[in-house]
Design an enzyme around this catalytic site. Structure first.
Site, mmCIF file in Angstrom:
data_model
loop_
_atom_site.group_PDB
_atom_site.id
_atom_site.type_symbol
_atom_site.label_atom_id
_atom_site.label_comp_id
_atom_site.label_asym_id
_atom_site.label_seq_id
_atom_site.Cartn_x
_atom_site.Cartn_y
_atom_site.Cartn_z
ATOM 1 N N ASN A 32 34.833 32.751 36.811
ATOM 2 C CA ASN A 32 36.171 30.952 36.617
ATOM 3 C C ASN A 32 36.706 31.661 38.033
ATOM 4 O O ASN A 32 37.547 31.099 37.872
ATOM 5 C CB ASN A 32 37.158 31.775 36.141
ATOM 6 C CG ASN A 32 37.616 30.458 35.102
ATOM 7 O OD1 ASN A 32 37.807 29.825 35.274
ATOM 8 N ND2 ASN A 32 39.145 31.349 34.912
ATOM 9 N N ALA A 35 38.928 27.252 44.093
ATOM 10 C CA ALA A 35 39.316 27.186 45.793
ATOM 11 C C ALA A 35 39.467 28.406 46.197
ATOM 12 O O ALA A 35 38.619 28.320 46.987
ATOM 13 C CB ALA A 35 40.074 25.945 45.603
ATOM 14 N N HIS A 37 38.107 31.560 45.613
ATOM 15 C CA HIS A 37 37.044 31.813 45.392
ATOM 16 C C HIS A 37 36.094 31.338 46.673
ATOM 17 O O HIS A 37 35.351 32.233 47.324
ATOM 18 C CB HIS A 37 36.462 32.140 44.524
ATOM 19 C CG HIS A 37 37.054 32.705 43.082
ATOM 20 N ND1 HIS A 37 37.418 32.114 42.234
ATOM 21 C CD2 HIS A 37 36.553 34.716 43.140
ATOM 22 C CE1 HIS A 37 38.154 33.116 41.105
ATOM 23 N NE2 HIS A 37 37.325 34.521 41.806
ATOM 24 N N GLY A 147 39.555 39.201 48.755
ATOM 25 C CA GLY A 147 41.176 37.931 48.776
ATOM 26 C C GLY A 147 43.060 38.743 49.107
ATOM 27 O O GLY A 147 42.067 39.795 48.463
ATOM 28 N N MET A 184 46.671 30.535 43.929
ATOM 29 C CA MET A 184 45.323 30.071 42.715
ATOM 30 C C MET A 184 44.576 30.912 42.192
ATOM 31 O O MET A 184 44.820 32.610 43.187
ATOM 32 C CB MET A 184 44.050 30.060 43.603
ATOM 33 C CG MET A 184 44.143 28.269 44.166
ATOM 34 S SD MET A 184 43.124 27.273 44.398
ATOM 35 C CE MET A 184 43.672 25.796 44.585
ATOM 36 N N SER A 185 44.103 31.636 40.624
ATOM 37 C CA SER A 185 43.993 32.456 40.251
ATOM 38 C C SER A 185 43.498 31.839 38.925
ATOM 39 O O SER A 185 43.830 31.026 38.262
ATOM 40 C CB SER A 185 46.088 33.291 39.794
ATOM 41 O OG SER A 185 44.953 34.609 38.976
ATOM 42 N N ARG A 187 43.445 33.334 35.840
ATOM 43 C CA ARG A 187 44.712 33.831 34.805
ATOM 44 C C ARG A 187 45.919 32.344 34.613
ATOM 45 O O ARG A 187 46.321 32.163 33.497
ATOM 46 C CB ARG A 187 45.359 34.813 35.105
ATOM 47 C CG ARG A 187 44.637 35.795 34.466
ATOM 48 C CD ARG A 187 45.149 37.413 34.171
ATOM 49 N NE ARG A 187 44.546 38.175 33.889
ATOM 50 C CZ ARG A 187 43.571 39.692 33.939
ATOM 51 N NH1 ARG A 187 43.644 38.806 35.843
ATOM 52 N NH2 ARG A 187 43.715 40.121 33.850
#
Length: 283
Positions: A32, A35, A37, A147, A184-185, A187
């Site tokens: 999933n 940005a 990642h 991260g 950013m996540s 979830r």
């Protein structure tokens, strides 16, 4: 980009790269991809000749009431993003490949795993440590990139690597944020529209706490209490809000200058985490 699903094929590819003299960077993920990642992949490409990315939703790090079955799986979109951003190999194993039989080995980084997120998610970081150790044994990279958004996880993996003498360099990569500051996540996709509008207040609370500390206020307890109340009134259910030493995540004191503020809170049913790491001048 190659996509490989077996350990045997992965090791064969790595062996060829090693024989050709290539350096290897590794980015483990649960898919999933967003940005954040992709920033890990981009950084990896700058540091090594070949970049391996894994996508595996690891069951051993989910508790019995957590969202393993609901965790978003977007393999086709993820493969396209990795191809576009220059990954060399995607390792996409099935659960039976990673765990052909139930794991009886446990890797537990004591103390670090029991505080903060670990206090409400018993066993979570043991599952993380186990799967990362397995993946490192499979890929045997020169460089591991993680991260900084999950700062506790990064700290735990650093300690595991040091304690087990795993021959890999580890690099943390700064949290990637939306324009409004929300970290950013994967979830974040669980948030409804109203919750998404409120979610950046988590980072705003961290910034406000940092500003107070940098201004010379060392009453950490009061600083946290004020921001905790603001978040609760906004609609968050705060789980923890801790000012810590960045080295070992223990409670910071007036004599400490390298700090991290760790924060976890629920917005509706969605659990969000964030942190801010900084140094303050000592008098």
């Amino acid at each position: 980009m190659q996509t490989i699903s077996t350990i045997k094929a992965l090791r064969a590819c790595i062996r060829q790269w090693r024989q050709a003299g290539h350096s290897i960077a590794f980015v483990p993920t649960m898919g999933n991809l967003h940005a954040g990642h992709i920033q890990l992949v981009t950084t990896a490409k700058q540091k090594a000749d070949k970049v391996v990315v894994s996508i595996f939703v690891n069951p051993t790090q989910f508790g019995p009431t957590e969202d393993f079955n609901c965790y978003p799986r977007t393999e086709q979109q993820d493969q396209a993003a990795l191809l576009e951003n220059g990954a060399d190999l995607l390792f996409l194993p099935a659960e039976t490949e990673m765990y052909p039989q139930p794991a009886q080995t446990r890797i537990s980084v004591q103390n670090l795993s029991d505080m903060h997120c670990g206090a409400s998610r018993p066993g979570h970081f043991d599952g993380v440590a186990l799967v990362v150790c397995k993946l490192l044994n499979m890929v045997q990279p020169d460089l591991l990139l993680l991260g900084e958004k999950d700062f506790q996880q990064l700290t735990i993996i650093r300690r595991m690597i040091a304690d087990l003498n795993i021959p890999v360099e580890i690099q943390g990569v700064a949290t990637v944020r939306e324009a409004d500051g929300l970290a950013m996540s994967s979830r974040n996709g669980y948030l409804d529209q109203a919750q998404r509008q409120l979610a950046p207040k988590l980072y705003q609370a961290l910034l406000a706490a940092r500003s107070e500390i940098l201004a010379g206020n060392l009453d950490f307890q009061t600083i946290v209490a004020i921001q905790w109340q603001i978040l609760q009134q906004t609609g968050f259910k705060v789980e923890y809000f801790n000012v810590c030493r960045s080295s070992d995540l223990l409670a910071a004191g007036a004599e400490d200058n390298n700090l991290v503020i760790l924060l976890a809170a629920k917005l509706g049913n969605t659990r969000l985490i964030d942190n801010i790491c900084f140094s303050r001048p000592l008098a």
